[in-house]
Write a protein that holds these residues in place. Structure first.
Motif, PDB file in Angstrom:
ATOM      1  N   ASN A 138       8.905 -15.706  24.536  1.00  0.00           N
ATOM      2  CA  ASN A 138       8.181 -14.463  24.205  1.00  0.00           C
ATOM      3  C   ASN A 138       8.930 -13.687  23.131  1.00  0.00           C
ATOM      4  O   ASN A 138       8.336 -13.165  22.179  1.00  0.00           O
ATOM      5  N   ALA A 139      10.244 -13.593  23.317  1.00  0.00           N
ATOM      6  CA  ALA A 139      11.063 -12.818  22.380  1.00  0.00           C
ATOM      7  C   ALA A 139      10.960 -13.415  20.970  1.00  0.00           C
ATOM      8  O   ALA A 139      10.892 -12.681  19.977  1.00  0.00           O
ATOM      9  N   ALA A 140      10.910 -14.757  20.909  1.00  0.00           N
ATOM     10  CA  ALA A 140      10.814 -15.414  19.596  1.00  0.00           C
ATOM     11  C   ALA A 140       9.473 -15.066  18.931  1.00  0.00           C
ATOM     12  O   ALA A 140       9.422 -14.778  17.725  1.00  0.00           O
ATOM     13  N   VAL A 141       8.401 -15.072  19.742  1.00  0.00           N
ATOM     14  CA  VAL A 141       7.076 -14.700  19.213  1.00  0.00           C
ATOM     15  C   VAL A 141       7.124 -13.263  18.686  1.00  0.00           C
ATOM     16  O   VAL A 141       6.620 -12.946  17.603  1.00  0.00           O
ATOM     17  N   MET A 142       7.770 -12.393  19.453  1.00  0.00           N
ATOM     18  CA  MET A 142       7.843 -10.977  19.075  1.00  0.00           C
ATOM     19  C   MET A 142       8.647 -10.785  17.798  1.00  0.00           C
ATOM     20  O   MET A 142       8.235 -10.064  16.881  1.00  0.00           O
ATOM     21  N   LEU A 143       9.823 -11.420  17.753  1.00  0.00           N
ATOM     22  CA  LEU A 143      10.686 -11.259  16.571  1.00  0.00           C
ATOM     23  C   LEU A 143       9.965 -11.699  15.311  1.00  0.00           C
ATOM     24  O   LEU A 143       9.965 -10.989  14.291  1.00  0.00           O
ATOM     25  N   ASP A 144       9.337 -12.868  15.415  1.00  0.00           N
ATOM     26  CA  ASP A 144       8.636 -13.417  14.262  1.00  0.00           C
ATOM     27  C   ASP A 144       7.523 -12.466  13.811  1.00  0.00           C
ATOM     28  O   ASP A 144       7.416 -12.123  12.629  1.00  0.00           O
ATOM     29  N   GLY A 145       6.718 -12.014  14.789  1.00  0.00           N
ATOM     30  CA  GLY A 145       5.589 -11.140  14.461  1.00  0.00           C
ATOM     31  C   GLY A 145       6.033  -9.783  13.934  1.00  0.00           C
ATOM     32  O   GLY A 145       5.450  -9.249  12.983  1.00  0.00           O
ATOM     33  N   LEU A 146       7.059  -9.235  14.547  1.00  0.00           N
ATOM     34  CA  LEU A 146       7.534  -7.911  14.124  1.00  0.00           C
ATOM     35  C   LEU A 146       8.084  -7.966  12.699  1.00  0.00           C
ATOM     36  O   LEU A 146       7.813  -7.090  11.881  1.00  0.00           O
ATOM     37  N   ARG A 147       8.849  -9.018  12.425  1.00  0.00           N
ATOM     38  CA  ARG A 147       9.423  -9.136  11.070  1.00  0.00           C
ATOM     39  C   ARG A 147       8.304  -9.357  10.058  1.00  0.00           C
ATOM     40  O   ARG A 147       8.322  -8.787   8.973  1.00  0.00           O
ATOM     41  N   HIS A 148       7.318 -10.154  10.468  1.00  0.00           N
ATOM     42  CA  HIS A 148       6.159 -10.405   9.620  1.00  0.00           C
ATOM     43  C   HIS A 148       5.438  -9.086   9.326  1.00  0.00           C
ATOM     44  O   HIS A 148       4.927  -8.856   8.236  1.00  0.00           O
ATOM     45  N   ALA A 149       5.404  -8.208  10.323  1.00  0.00           N
ATOM     46  CA  ALA A 149       4.730  -6.912  10.151  1.00  0.00           C
ATOM     47  C   ALA A 149       5.630  -5.897   9.445  1.00  0.00           C
ATOM     48  O   ALA A 149       5.261  -4.723   9.301  1.00  0.00           O
ATOM     49  N   GLY A 150       6.822  -6.336   9.033  1.00  0.00           N
ATOM     50  CA  GLY A 150       7.680  -5.475   8.221  1.00  0.00           C
ATOM     51  C   GLY A 150       8.703  -4.653   8.993  1.00  0.00           C
ATOM     52  O   GLY A 150       9.368  -3.791   8.420  1.00  0.00           O
ATOM     53  N   TYR A 151       8.847  -4.938  10.292  1.00  0.00           N
ATOM     54  CA  TYR A 151       9.818  -4.160  11.070  1.00  0.00           C
ATOM     55  C   TYR A 151      11.213  -4.753  10.922  1.00  0.00           C
ATOM     56  O   TYR A 151      11.387  -5.959  10.816  1.00  0.00           O
ATOM     57  N   SER A 152      12.190  -3.841  10.975  1.00  0.00           N
ATOM     58  CA  SER A 152      13.575  -4.272  10.978  1.00  0.00           C
ATOM     59  C   SER A 152      14.028  -4.289  12.436  1.00  0.00           C
ATOM     60  O   SER A 152      13.952  -3.272  13.124  1.00  0.00           O
ATOM     61  N   CYS A 153      14.438  -5.456  12.942  1.00  0.00           N
ATOM     62  CA  CYS A 153      14.818  -5.523  14.367  1.00  0.00           C
ATOM     63  C   CYS A 153      16.051  -6.374  14.606  1.00  0.00           C
ATOM     64  O   CYS A 153      16.385  -7.239  13.808  1.00  0.00           O
ATOM     65  N   VAL A 154      16.704  -6.090  15.746  1.00  0.00           N
ATOM     66  CA  VAL A 154      17.824  -6.911  16.219  1.00  0.00           C
ATOM     67  C   VAL A 154      17.531  -7.308  17.667  1.00  0.00           C
ATOM     68  O   VAL A 154      16.610  -6.792  18.291  1.00  0.00           O
ATOM     69  N   GLY A 155      18.391  -8.205  18.190  1.00  0.00           N
ATOM     70  CA  GLY A 155      18.213  -8.674  19.571  1.00  0.00           C
ATOM     71  C   GLY A 155      17.201  -9.792  19.626  1.00  0.00           C
ATOM     72  O   GLY A 155      16.808 -10.356  18.603  1.00  0.00           O
ATOM     73  N   GLY A 156      16.805 -10.138  20.866  1.00  0.00           N
ATOM     74  CA  GLY A 156      15.719 -11.092  21.042  1.00  0.00           C
ATOM     75  C   GLY A 156      16.087 -12.565  20.942  1.00  0.00           C
ATOM     76  O   GLY A 156      15.248 -13.416  21.181  1.00  0.00           O
ATOM     77  N   THR A 157      17.353 -12.871  20.586  1.00  0.00           N
ATOM     78  CA  THR A 157      17.697 -14.298  20.552  1.00  0.00           C
ATOM     79  C   THR A 157      18.541 -14.691  21.759  1.00  0.00           C
ATOM     80  O   THR A 157      18.380 -15.781  22.304  1.00  0.00           O
ATOM     81  N   ASP A 158      19.420 -13.809  22.208  1.00  0.00           N
ATOM     82  CA  ASP A 158      20.215 -14.062  23.409  1.00  0.00           C
ATOM     83  C   ASP A 158      19.926 -12.979  24.435  1.00  0.00           C
ATOM     84  O   ASP A 158      20.790 -12.624  25.242  1.00  0.00           O
ATOM     85  N   SER A 159      18.741 -12.450  24.389  1.00  0.00           N
ATOM     86  CA  SER A 159      18.422 -11.272  25.184  1.00  0.00           C
ATOM     87  C   SER A 159      16.908 -11.102  25.298  1.00  0.00           C
ATOM     88  O   SER A 159      16.177 -11.515  24.399  1.00  0.00           O
ATOM     89  N   PRO A 160      16.452 -10.479  26.385  1.00  0.00           N
ATOM     90  CA  PRO A 160      15.013 -10.202  26.497  1.00  0.00           C
ATOM     91  C   PRO A 160      14.607  -8.933  25.747  1.00  0.00           C
ATOM     92  O   PRO A 160      13.447  -8.540  25.814  1.00  0.00           O
ATOM     93  N   TYR A 161      15.554  -8.258  25.107  1.00  0.00           N
ATOM     94  CA  TYR A 161      15.245  -6.992  24.446  1.00  0.00           C
ATOM     95  C   TYR A 161      15.254  -7.111  22.924  1.00  0.00           C
ATOM     96  O   TYR A 161      16.104  -7.794  22.346  1.00  0.00           O
TER      97      TYR A 161
END
Ligand code: PLP
Length: 407
Positions: free
Chosen positions: A324-347
Motif C-alpha cells: 500500500n505504501a508503495a502505491v501511495m508513494l508512487d501516486g503522491l510523487r506523481h501528483a507532485g507531493y514531496s514525501c518521505v517514509g513509506g519504504t521501511d514504514s507504514p507512514y
C-alpha cells in the motif's frame, strides 16, 4: 480536601485524534453521501493471521479445563513467550538478550508511558519534533514538562527538529539532556536511521550519561538491508538503552494488546546518594507491583508468531501494508507531493500543498478528495505544514484514494 496532580491540568484538553474525529463527524453529517477514506489513525485493518487465530482458540480451550486452566500469570510474562522472543527477535540475529531482560506487557504505549515511574522527575528529557505524543504528554503528567510555551513546546523539554532542512534526521542535543526518546522506524515521519546514525546516538548517550528510550514498534517494516531493527545491534547499547516493542503493527494485535520492553542488566542510573543502580530490577519491581501480566490467551497467540507459519503469515501482512505504501508513494510523487517514509514504514510524511498549514491541508483533503489524514502539527510544532498518511487501509481503498489525489 485532597488535591490533584496539577500537571494534568497543564495538558491541552484536546487529544489530536479526538479533534480529527470531531472534524470527520461534522463533515459526514453535512455531506452524508461523501465516501470518506481514512488514512489517519495508525490502526491496522487486516485480521490476525491463521496461525495466531488457531493458537488463540486452543488457549481459550485450555481455560475450560481444570488441568490446563491459567489464572494469574507471571507479571513479566510467560517463559514460553519470553524464550521465543529472546531467541527469534534477538539471539538468532546475533544480539545478546536474555529472557530475564524481557518484560511482556499489554503494549508499547503503556510501557513508554510508564517507564518514567522508575526515573527521577528531575531528569531533563529530549524528544524529536515531530514526535509520538505519548512521550511528551506522559512526561508532562510526571512534572518533567515545565509549562507550555506559545510556540507549542514545553519549557523543560529539549526538542530535536526533524524537517526537510535536515533531511528529517535529528541533530545531537545542544543541552545534554538526561533521557532521549528515539523512535525508528519513525512515527510520524516514516523515516529510518542507519547504523552510523544510531551508533552516533549510542556513543553520545554513553559519553554523556544519558538514557536512550528506543521505541522499535515498527521494526517489522524495515526491509532496506543494513537498517538496524533493534538498538542492540549497536555496540554498547546494552549499557544505555531500553527498547520498546509491540505486536500491534507487526502482527495486528492493536485490539488484543501485547508488547514487550527490554531492560538489559548492564543498564544503570544514579540514585540520590550517587550510587549506580540497575534499572532491570527496578522495572521488574514496578511491573510486579502495578501490572498483573498480559493474558495467557494473548501470549499463546503471540507465541504462534514464532512458528514457521506465523512468521510467513505475519510477514505477508506487513508486506501488504508496505505494498500500500508503495502505491501511495508512487501516486503522491506523481501528483507532485514531496514525501518521505513509506519504504521501511507504514507512514508517509508529506509537505502540505501550496504552503497550507497542516489543518488547512486536512480540511482541503477531506473536502476535496474525502480523504482523512493526520495533521503534522499535532505531532509537534516542527510538524506544521506537514501531513501524515498511513498505509493501513485496504489495497482497494488505498488505490481509490490515490486515484482521487492524482485526478
Ligand atoms: N509507539 C509508537 C511509536 C506508536 O506509533 C504506537 C502506536 O501507534 C505505539 C507505540 C503503541 O503501541 P501499542 O499498540 O503496543 O500500545
Amino acid at each position: 480536601m485532597f488535591t490533584i496532580n496539577d500537571n494534568f491540568t497543564l495538558l491541552p484538553s484536546s487529544y489530536l485524534f479526538s479533534e480529527v474525529a470531531a472534524r470527520i463527524k461534522a463533515y459526514s453529517e453535512s455531506h452524508p453521501d461523501a465516501e470518506i477514506i481514512r488514512m489517519g489513525i495508525g490502526d491496522v485493518t487486516r485480521p490476525l493471521c491463521p496461525a495466531v487465530i488457531d493458537a488463540l482458540h486452543k488457549a481459550v480451550d485450555d481455560e475450560s479445563a481444570m488441568d490446563t486452566f491459567h489464572g494469574y500469570g507471571p507479571e513479566q510474562g510467560y517463559e514460553f513467550l519470553a524464550s521465543k522472543i529472546a531467541a527469534h527477535d534477538y539471539r538468532d540475529r546475533g544480539i545478546d538478550i536474555g529472557e530475564d531482560e524481557i518484560f511482556i506487557s499489554d503494549g508499547a504505549k503503556s510501557d513508554t508511558g510508564n517507564i518514567g515511574d522508575i526515573l527521577s522527575t528531575a531528569n531533563r528529557i529530549a524528544v524529536t519534533d515531530p514526535v509520538y505524543p505519548v512521550y511528551v504528554d506522559t512526561n508532562v503528567m510526571a512534572g518533567r514538562g515545565g509549562h507550555l510555551l506559545p510556540d507549542g513546546h514545553w519549557s523543560k523539554i529539549e526538542y530535536l527538529p526533524c524537517t526537510q532542512e535536515n533531511g528529517f534526521v535529528p541533530d545531537l542535543p545542544a543541552t545534554a539532556p538526561d533521557i532521549i526518546y528515539l523512535c525508528y522506524p519513525n512515527n510520524p515521519t516514516g523515516t529510518v536511521l542507519d547504523r552510523a546514525a544510531l551508533t552516533m546516538w549510542v556513543e553520545y548517550c554513553r559519553k554523556n550519561g544519558c538514557l536512550l528510550l528506543f521505541d522499535a514498534a515498527y521494526e517489522a517494516f524495515v526491509r532496506t538491508p543494513g537498517i538496524p531493527r533493534s538498538i542492540y545491534e549497536i555496540d554498547g547499547a546494552r549499557e544505555v538503552a531500553i527498547e520498546f516493542r509491540s505486536f500491534s503493527k507487526t502482527a495486528g494485535f492493536t485490539g488484543i494488546r501485547l508488547g514487550y520492553t527490554v531492560v538489559p542488566k548492564e543498564l544503570k542510573g544514579l540514585d540520590n546518594n550517587g550510587n549506580m543502580v540497575r534499572l532491570n530490577p527496578l522495572w521488574r519491581r514496578r511491573q510486579t507491583t502495578k501490572f498483573n501480566g498480559a493474558s495467557y490467551i494473548t501470549q499463546r497467540g503471540a507465541e504462534a508468531l514464532y512458528t514457521p507459519d506465523g512468521q510467513s503469515q505475519s510477514r505477508e501482512t506487513v508486506d501488504y501494508y508496505l505494498g500500500n505504501a508503495a502505491v501511495m508513494l508512487d501516486g503522491l510523487r506523481h501528483a507532485g507531493y514531496s514525501c518521505v517514509g513509506g519504504t521501511d514504514s507504514p507512514y508517509i510524511w508529506l509537505k502540505a500543498a501550496d504552503g497550507m498549514s497542516s489543518w488547512e491541508f486536512f480540511d482541503h483533503l477531506l473536502d476535496r478528495y474525502h480523504i482523512v489524514g493526520t495533521p503534522g502539527s499535532g505531532f509537534g510544532p516542527a510538524g506544521e505544514g506537514y501531513f501524515r498518511l498511513t498505509a493501513f487501509n485496504t489495497r482497494e481503498n488505498t488505490i481509490k484514494a490515490i486515484e482521487r489525489l492524482k485526478s
